[in-house]
Motif scaffolding. Structure first.
Motif, PDB file in Angstrom:
ATOM      1  N   PHE A 193      37.972  27.560  42.183  1.00  0.00           N
ATOM      2  CA  PHE A 193      37.775  27.225  40.770  1.00  0.00           C
ATOM      3  C   PHE A 193      38.906  27.669  39.845  1.00  0.00           C
ATOM      4  CE2 PHE A 193      35.612  31.241  41.451  1.00  0.00           C
ATOM      5  CZ  PHE A 193      36.035  32.015  40.375  1.00  0.00           C
ATOM      6  N   VAL A 194      39.702  28.665  40.236  1.00  0.00           N
ATOM      7  CA  VAL A 194      40.803  29.064  39.349  1.00  0.00           C
ATOM      8  C   VAL A 194      41.805  27.916  39.235  1.00  0.00           C
ATOM      9  CG1 VAL A 194      42.756  30.652  39.003  1.00  0.00           C
ATOM     10  CG2 VAL A 194      40.521  31.537  39.673  1.00  0.00           C
ATOM     11  N   ALA A 195      42.083  27.229  40.355  1.00  0.00           N
ATOM     12  CA  ALA A 195      42.983  26.071  40.330  1.00  0.00           C
ATOM     13  C   ALA A 195      42.271  24.832  39.803  1.00  0.00           C
ATOM     14  CB  ALA A 195      43.550  25.803  41.720  1.00  0.00           C
ATOM     15  N   SER A 196      41.101  24.522  40.370  1.00  0.00           N
ATOM     16  CA  SER A 196      40.479  23.231  40.070  1.00  0.00           C
ATOM     17  C   SER A 196      39.721  23.200  38.744  1.00  0.00           C
ATOM     18  CB  SER A 196      39.572  22.793  41.220  1.00  0.00           C
ATOM     19  OG  SER A 196      38.654  23.795  41.554  1.00  0.00           O
ATOM     20  N   SER A 197      39.392  24.361  38.177  1.00  0.00           N
ATOM     21  CA  SER A 197      38.676  24.389  36.894  1.00  0.00           C
ATOM     22  C   SER A 197      39.489  25.061  35.792  1.00  0.00           C
ATOM     23  CB  SER A 197      37.372  25.166  37.039  1.00  0.00           C
ATOM     24  OG  SER A 197      36.297  24.305  37.104  1.00  0.00           O
ATOM     25  N   TYR A 198      39.794  26.352  35.988  1.00  0.00           N
ATOM     26  CA  TYR A 198      40.451  27.123  34.931  1.00  0.00           C
ATOM     27  C   TYR A 198      41.843  26.565  34.617  1.00  0.00           C
ATOM     28  CZ  TYR A 198      42.539  31.001  32.344  1.00  0.00           C
ATOM     29  OH  TYR A 198      43.193  31.751  31.393  1.00  0.00           O
ATOM     30  N   PHE A 233      52.674  22.175  35.165  1.00  0.00           N
ATOM     31  CA  PHE A 233      52.013  23.058  36.124  1.00  0.00           C
ATOM     32  C   PHE A 233      51.455  24.258  35.379  1.00  0.00           C
ATOM     33  CE2 PHE A 233      54.983  20.646  38.615  1.00  0.00           C
ATOM     34  CZ  PHE A 233      54.345  20.453  39.827  1.00  0.00           C
ATOM     35  N   ILE A 234      50.200  24.581  35.656  1.00  0.00           N
ATOM     36  CA  ILE A 234      49.552  25.742  35.050  1.00  0.00           C
ATOM     37  C   ILE A 234      49.073  26.655  36.181  1.00  0.00           C
ATOM     38  CG2 ILE A 234      47.589  26.586  33.691  1.00  0.00           C
ATOM     39  CD1 ILE A 234      49.528  25.054  31.924  1.00  0.00           C
ATOM     40  N   THR A 235      49.534  27.912  36.146  1.00  0.00           N
ATOM     41  CA  THR A 235      49.075  28.913  37.113  1.00  0.00           C
ATOM     42  C   THR A 235      48.148  29.870  36.385  1.00  0.00           C
ATOM     43  OG1 THR A 235      51.129  28.743  38.359  1.00  0.00           O
ATOM     44  CG2 THR A 235      49.773  30.699  38.763  1.00  0.00           C
ATOM     45  N   GLY A 236      46.954  30.042  36.918  1.00  0.00           N
ATOM     46  CA  GLY A 236      45.981  30.963  36.321  1.00  0.00           C
ATOM     47  C   GLY A 236      45.923  32.264  37.091  1.00  0.00           C
ATOM     48  N   ILE A 237      45.753  33.355  36.344  1.00  0.00           N
ATOM     49  CA  ILE A 237      45.453  34.666  36.926  1.00  0.00           C
ATOM     50  C   ILE A 237      44.102  35.056  36.345  1.00  0.00           C
ATOM     51  CG2 ILE A 237      46.100  37.096  37.145  1.00  0.00           C
ATOM     52  CD1 ILE A 237      48.954  36.363  36.442  1.00  0.00           C
ATOM     53  N   VAL A 238      43.147  35.349  37.213  1.00  0.00           N
ATOM     54  CA  VAL A 238      41.806  35.711  36.754  1.00  0.00           C
ATOM     55  C   VAL A 238      41.364  36.981  37.476  1.00  0.00           C
ATOM     56  CG1 VAL A 238      39.372  35.009  36.657  1.00  0.00           C
ATOM     57  CG2 VAL A 238      41.168  33.290  36.331  1.00  0.00           C
ATOM     58  N   ILE A 239      40.967  37.989  36.706  1.00  0.00           N
ATOM     59  CA  ILE A 239      40.310  39.158  37.308  1.00  0.00           C
ATOM     60  C   ILE A 239      38.841  39.047  36.928  1.00  0.00           C
ATOM     61  CG2 ILE A 239      40.968  40.659  35.338  1.00  0.00           C
ATOM     62  CD1 ILE A 239      40.514  41.946  38.941  1.00  0.00           C
ATOM     63  N   GLN A 240      37.992  39.006  37.939  1.00  0.00           N
ATOM     64  CA  GLN A 240      36.560  38.851  37.698  1.00  0.00           C
ATOM     65  C   GLN A 240      35.830  40.073  38.224  1.00  0.00           C
ATOM     66  OE1 GLN A 240      34.351  36.276  40.378  1.00  0.00           O
ATOM     67  NE2 GLN A 240      33.076  35.556  38.694  1.00  0.00           N
ATOM     68  N   GLN A 241      34.918  40.574  37.422  1.00  0.00           N
ATOM     69  CA  GLN A 241      33.981  41.574  37.911  1.00  0.00           C
ATOM     70  C   GLN A 241      32.650  40.847  38.012  1.00  0.00           C
ATOM     71  OE1 GLN A 241      33.318  45.052  35.517  1.00  0.00           O
ATOM     72  NE2 GLN A 241      32.163  46.064  37.132  1.00  0.00           N
ATOM     73  N   GLU A 242      32.182  40.694  39.248  1.00  0.00           N
ATOM     74  CA  GLU A 242      30.996  39.864  39.467  1.00  0.00           C
ATOM     75  C   GLU A 242      29.851  40.265  38.555  1.00  0.00           C
ATOM     76  OE1 GLU A 242      30.063  39.491  43.651  1.00  0.00           O
ATOM     77  OE2 GLU A 242      32.094  38.744  44.039  1.00  0.00           O
ATOM     78  N   ARG A 243      29.299  39.279  37.900  1.00  0.00           N
ATOM     79  CA  ARG A 243      28.188  39.416  36.958  1.00  0.00           C
ATOM     80  C   ARG A 243      28.518  40.265  35.732  1.00  0.00           C
ATOM     81  NH1 ARG A 243      26.274  39.351  41.862  1.00  0.00           N
ATOM     82  NH2 ARG A 243      25.953  41.564  42.152  1.00  0.00           N
ATOM     83  N   LYS A 244      29.794  40.591  35.510  1.00  0.00           N
ATOM     84  CA  LYS A 244      30.151  41.424  34.358  1.00  0.00           C
ATOM     85  C   LYS A 244      31.240  40.806  33.489  1.00  0.00           C
ATOM     86  CE  LYS A 244      27.763  45.339  35.198  1.00  0.00           C
ATOM     87  NZ  LYS A 244      28.260  46.599  35.690  1.00  0.00           N
ATOM     88  N   GLY A 245      31.813  39.671  33.898  1.00  0.00           N
ATOM     89  CA  GLY A 245      32.822  39.054  33.048  1.00  0.00           C
ATOM     90  C   GLY A 245      34.181  38.916  33.703  1.00  0.00           C
ATOM     91  N   VAL A 246      35.109  38.374  32.921  1.00  0.00           N
ATOM     92  CA  VAL A 246      36.455  38.101  33.418  1.00  0.00           C
ATOM     93  C   VAL A 246      37.496  38.384  32.340  1.00  0.00           C
ATOM     94  CG1 VAL A 246      35.675  36.239  34.959  1.00  0.00           C
ATOM     95  CG2 VAL A 246      36.545  35.673  32.698  1.00  0.00           C
ATOM     96  N   TRP A 247      38.727  38.565  32.802  1.00  0.00           N
ATOM     97  CA  TRP A 247      39.890  38.516  31.928  1.00  0.00           C
ATOM     98  C   TRP A 247      40.843  37.545  32.611  1.00  0.00           C
ATOM     99  CZ3 TRP A 247      45.131  39.013  32.216  1.00  0.00           C
ATOM    100  CH2 TRP A 247      45.820  39.032  30.984  1.00  0.00           C
ATOM    101  N   ALA A 248      41.462  36.655  31.846  1.00  0.00           N
ATOM    102  CA  ALA A 248      42.297  35.635  32.474  1.00  0.00           C
ATOM    103  C   ALA A 248      43.481  35.270  31.591  1.00  0.00           C
ATOM    104  CB  ALA A 248      41.459  34.390  32.750  1.00  0.00           C
ATOM    105  N   CYS A 249      44.507  34.716  32.227  1.00  0.00           N
ATOM    106  CA  CYS A 249      45.649  34.188  31.492  1.00  0.00           C
ATOM    107  C   CYS A 249      46.315  33.099  32.330  1.00  0.00           C
ATOM    108  CB  CYS A 249      46.647  35.288  31.141  1.00  0.00           C
ATOM    109  SG  CYS A 249      47.449  36.010  32.578  1.00  0.00           S
ATOM    110  N   ILE A 250      47.237  32.383  31.692  1.00  0.00           N
ATOM    111  CA  ILE A 250      47.941  31.306  32.396  1.00  0.00           C
ATOM    112  C   ILE A 250      49.442  31.419  32.191  1.00  0.00           C
ATOM    113  CG2 ILE A 250      46.045  29.628  32.273  1.00  0.00           C
ATOM    114  CD1 ILE A 250      47.661  28.317  29.898  1.00  0.00           C
ATOM    115  N   ARG A 251      50.170  30.773  33.087  1.00  0.00           N
ATOM    116  CA  ARG A 251      51.609  30.568  32.933  1.00  0.00           C
ATOM    117  C   ARG A 251      51.868  29.079  33.051  1.00  0.00           C
ATOM    118  NH1 ARG A 251      56.539  32.207  36.975  1.00  0.00           N
ATOM    119  NH2 ARG A 251      55.590  30.557  38.173  1.00  0.00           N
TER     120      ARG A 251
END
Length: 172
Positions: free
Chosen positions: A161-166, A51-69
């Motif tokens: 998309f955080v679940a189904s892609s990232y 199981f992979i849980t993603g945390i994503v903070i997105q600033q629309e049109r400016k990028g993302v920071w993400a990590c997984i557990r």
């Protein structure tokens, strides 16, 4: 459950470091439309289920920071309802690390800039769909209401998309 997170540049991050990274990402440019998103996906292997849980903070049109557990269950979880339910549980568990104090800190970054168009939302992404041919459609109502009950805006396929892609990328 393991409470360390990782991404491509950092390994074994405790939750506090994850939170500081998110806070730092938002403070760099506080006039933005931020989406804090959570989602879990799983993959069944011969002797275990990953199981992979993603945390994503997105600033629309400016990028993302993400990590997984990552969480490994030492058996094949073949029952679809059990697996989807456990994915939702893991998402809820990671979301619960964000206390009201944490959420207030994030909201306070955006708050002074609301009139300049800044916004902040928190979403829970579920790797299920309501399409007629989707085997998971029977679980949509149950999982959506679970995420709503903890204050998340639920998203299902094709918007999860955080679940189904990232997260999915890291289950392989």
């Amino acid at each position: 459950m393991a409470n360390t997170f990782q991404n491509l540049s950092q390994k074994n991050m405790p939750f506090d470091q994850v939170f500081q990274n998110i806070l730092h990402f938002m403070k760099k440019d506080p006039i933005g439309n931020f989406r804090l998103m959570f989602g879990t996906d799983s993959q069944v292997f011969t002797h275990y289920t990953k199981f992979i849980t993603g945390i994503v903070i997105q600033q629309e049109r400016k990028g993302v920071w993400a990590c997984i557990r990552k969480v490994i269950i030492p058996r094949k979880m073949t029952n679809l309802h059990e697996r989807i339910s456990f994915e939702t549980t893991l998402t809820e568990e990671v979301v619960s690390l964000f206390t009201n104090e944490h959420k207030e800190q994030l909201i306070n970054v955006v708050l002074p800039n609301i009139y300049k168009g800044a916004s902040f939302s928190i979403e829970g992404h579920i790797d299920i769909g309501s399409g007629k041919r989707n085997k998971t459609r029977v679980f949509v109502e149950e999982m959506v209401s679970r995420l709503e009950s903890i204050g998340l805006e639920p998203k299902i396929k094709p918007d999860s998309f955080v679940a189904s892609s990232y997260a999915n990328r890291f289950t392989k």
